[in-house]
Design an enzyme around this catalytic site. Structure first.
Site, PDB file in Angstrom:
ATOM      1  CD  GLN A 123      -2.384  -1.149   2.833  1.00 55.20           C
ATOM      2  OE1 GLN A 123      -3.427  -0.519   3.017  1.00 55.20           O
ATOM      3  NE2 GLN A 123      -1.764  -1.791   3.813  1.00 55.20           N
TER       4      GLN A 123
ATOM      5  CE  LYS B 125      -1.850  -6.251  -5.679  1.00 49.51           C
ATOM      6  NZ  LYS B 125      -0.546  -5.796  -6.159  1.00 49.51           N
TER       7      LYS B 125
ATOM      8  CB  ALA C 128     -18.751   7.762   0.287  1.00 46.19           C
TER       9      ALA C 128
ATOM     10  N   GLY D 234      -7.911   5.287  -7.452  1.00 46.68           N
ATOM     11  CA  GLY D 234      -7.039   5.545  -8.596  1.00 46.68           C
ATOM     12  C   GLY D 234      -5.708   4.866  -8.356  1.00 46.68           C
TER      13      GLY D 234
ATOM     14  CB  CYS E 235      -2.546  -1.208  -8.071  1.00 44.19           C
ATOM     15  SG  CYS E 235      -0.775  -1.265  -7.776  1.00 44.19           S
TER      16      CYS E 235
END
Length: 475
Positions: A180, A239, A287, A292, A295
Site C-alpha cells: 500500500q 493479488k 465514500a 485511482g 494498481c
C-alpha cells in the site's frame, strides 16, 4: 519432486536449502526499481540480505546508488542510505552482473494497461525474464512479483526453458506483492501474509529462505506471518482478486453515496452503521472521489480481459460497473462545483470561465507522490477544460502532476492556492488539508465555497466558519 497441489492436500514440510551461490543466505535481486522493486530491494537489505537492484534506467540507478529515492515513501530514504553504507545494497544496469549475483531473482517490472485494450502489457516482464535468463550460469529461482494475468507464470517458465540450458535447472515461482503506497515499508517488513506459488520442494525451500528475515523479525515482535503455499494460478489470482474486492467495496459505498444524495441521506453515517457489522468491516467504506493509482484501475480491467479469454467473462461482469461507478465520481465533483457557483450545465457540461478554483491534492492518495490515474488530478483537468483558472497544491506530488498536466497552475503552498479562489476543492485527504483552519482560509478565498471530494473535512466546523460546504453523498 513436484509438490502435490491443489491445497486440499497437506503442504509438505519446508526443507532446508543451500543457496547455489554458496552464501549463508540467498542473495536476492530485484529486476525493476520502480515503486515496487526499489521498496523491496531497500527493505530486504534492511532485513540483512545481500541485495542487488537492476534497472535499464541509468538515471534512476545513479540516484539510488547516491542515496536518493526516486519516489516518495515515508521512511524509505533513511533505509536506503543506511543499507548502502552497510554494503548490503547496491544497484546496477548490468544484467550479466545481476544474473551472476543472485540466487533468487524477483521480477518487479510494471504491467500497465495495453494501449489497444483492457489487458495487461507483459512486454516488460518478457524483456526482464529473457534478458536475465540469457545470462544465467547456475541454478537459481526466478520469482514473479509483478501483478499479472493468471497463466503468466507458466508462460515465464516457457521463456526460461527457451533461453537457459536445461542442465542449469533454473526454476520459476510466483509470490505476489501487497504493498500500500504510504505504508509500503511496513508492508514489506511486516506483511499480513506471504503467498508463494511453487512446483517443487527446492523452490519452496528457496522462497522460505528468501523470506526468513521477515519471519525472524516477526518472531522478535511476537507476531505471526501467515504463509500460503499454493500453485501458480492461485498465487497469481490472489493479488487480482484482492484488488477486485477492494475496488468493489469502494465503488459500493460510492454507489450508496449516489442513492443518499437522491434520498437525502448521509453516506458517512450509513458507512459507519454498516461498518460495525464484522462481516462487512469499516475499512474502505469512505465514500468520496473514488480509487485511482497504478494498481486498482488497470488491474480490474486486466482481470476482466483475462476472464474473457478464459471463457469466464460472465463471472466478472460486475467489475465493469465497479469501474463505471468509480469514474462517475469525477464528474460528480464538477456537478457539485457548478451547484455551488450557480453555473448551469449545458450539453457539454458546466462552464467555469472566469472562475478561479483551488484544487487541494493531486496524488491518488496521501503520503505518496504518485499521480498515476489520480482522480484528483483528473478532476483538476476537467475543471480546466471547462474554462476554470485552476490552481493546484499538493505536498508531494506537484512535480509529477506538472509533468502529467503542465497546463494547470501549481502553487507551493495551500495558502497560495486558496488565495483569491471562488471555490476550493479538497480532492486528496492529506492531513494538512484535513486539519486546515477554515477561518484562516476563509480570509484568503474570494468566495467561501468548498467541495469535500474525500469527505475528510469537519463539515460543521467549516459551515460555522461561513463556508458553503458540499460533501460526497452528504446532505
Amino acid at each position: 519432486m513436484t509438490i502435490p497441489y491443489p491445497n486440499s492436500q497437506p503442504v509438505p514440510p519446508i526443507a532446508a536449502v543451500s543457496p547455489p551461490s554458496g552464501a549463508a543466505r540467498p542473495r536476492v535481486t530485484f529486476l525493476g526499481t520502480g515503486y515496487l522493486g526499489a521498496t523491496y530491494a531497500i527493505c530486504y537489505a534492511e532485513l540483512g540480505y545481500e541485495v542487488l537492484g537492476f534497472d535499464v534506467d541509468a538515471d534512476k540507478i545513479a540516484k539510488l546508488n547516491s542515496g536518493e529515492v526516486p519516489i516518495h515513501e515515508p521512511g524509505l530514504d533513511e533505509l536506503l542510505r543506511r543499507n548502502l553504507a552497510a554494503g548490503r545494497l547496491r544497484f546496477s544496469t548490468d544484467i550479466a552482473e545481476t544474473a551472476d549475483f543472485g540466487d533468487v531473482h524477483f521480477i518487479c517490472v510494471g504491467t500497465p494497461q495495453r494501449a489497444d485494450g483492457m489487458g495487461a502489457d507483459l512486454s516488460y516482464v518478457e524483456a526482464s525474464v529473457t534478458g536475465l535468463a540469457q545470462h544465467l550460469t547456475r541454478k537459481s529461482l526466478i520469482v514473479g512479483k509483478s501483478t499479472v494475468p493468471v497463466g503468466t507464470a507458466e508462460w515465464v517458465e516457457q521463456l526460461v526453458g527457451k533461453h537457459t540450458p536445461s542442465d542449469l535447472g533454473v526454476e520459476v515461482a510466483w509470490s505476489p506483492e501487497f504493498l500500500q503506497e504510504g505504508f509500503a515499508v511496513d508492508d514489506v517488513l511486516r506483511p499480513n501474509r506471504i503467498v508463494v506459488g511453487v512446483k517443487s520442494e527446492w523452490a519452496n525451500g528457496m522462497l522460505y529462505a528468501a523470506h526468513k528475515g521477515v519471519f525472524d523479525l516477526a518472531a522478535t515482535e511476537d507476531r505471526e506471518v501467515p504463509l500460503v503455499v499454493t500453485d501458480f494460478a492461485t498465487a497469481e489470482l490472489v493479488k487480482v482478486a484482492a484488488n477486485a474486492f477492494l475496488a468493489t467495496k469502494i465503488s459500493f459505498i460510492n454507489a450508496m453515496a449516489e442513492v443518499c444524495e437522491a434520498a437525502g441521506g448521509d453516506v458517512t453515517q450509513l458507512a459507519r452503521a454498516i461498518g460495525y457489522d464484522p462481516r462487512i468491516g469499516n475499512r474502505f467504506l469512505q465514500a468520496g472521489l473514488g480509487f485511482g493509482g497504478a494498481c486498482l484501475p488497470k488491474d480490474i480491467r486486466a482481470f476482466q480481459a483475462r476472464a474473457q479469454e478464459l471463457g469466464a467473462g460472465e463471472a466478472l461482469r460486475f467489475l465493469h460497473e465497479v469501474d463505471l461507478i468509480n469514474l462517475r465520481r469525477r464528474t460528480r465533483v464538477l456537478q457539485l462545483s457548478a451547484d455551488l457557483l450557480g453555473r448551469r450545465s449545458g450539453p457539454a457540461g458546466p462552464d467555469f470561465s472566469g472562475t478561479r478554483i483551488a484544487v487541494l491534492g493531486a496524488t491518488f492518495k496521501p503520503n505518496t507522490d504518485d499521480v498515476r490515474d489520480a482522480p484528483a488530478l483528473a478532476v483538476a483537468g476537467l475543471l480546466h477544460k471547462a474554462g476554470a483558472d485552476v490552481h493546484v497544491y499538493d505536498p508531494q506530488g506537484a512535480e509529477n502532476a506538472r509533468r502529467a498536466m503542465p497546463e494547470l497552475n501549481y502553487e507551493t503552498s495551500m495558502a497560495d492556492a486558496v488565495t483569491g479562489a471562488d471555490l476550493v476543492c479538497v480532492l486528496t485527504e492529506w492531513a494538512d488539508f484535513r486539519n486546515a483552519d477554515p477561518v484562516a482560509l476563509g480570509e484568503l478565498a474570494a468566495g467561501r465555497r468548498v467541495v469535500d471530494g474525500r469527505n475528510c473535512l469537519d463539515a460543521t466546523l467549516w459551515t460555522q466558519a461561513g463556508w458553503d460546504y458540499r460533501g460526497m453523498g452528504r446532505p
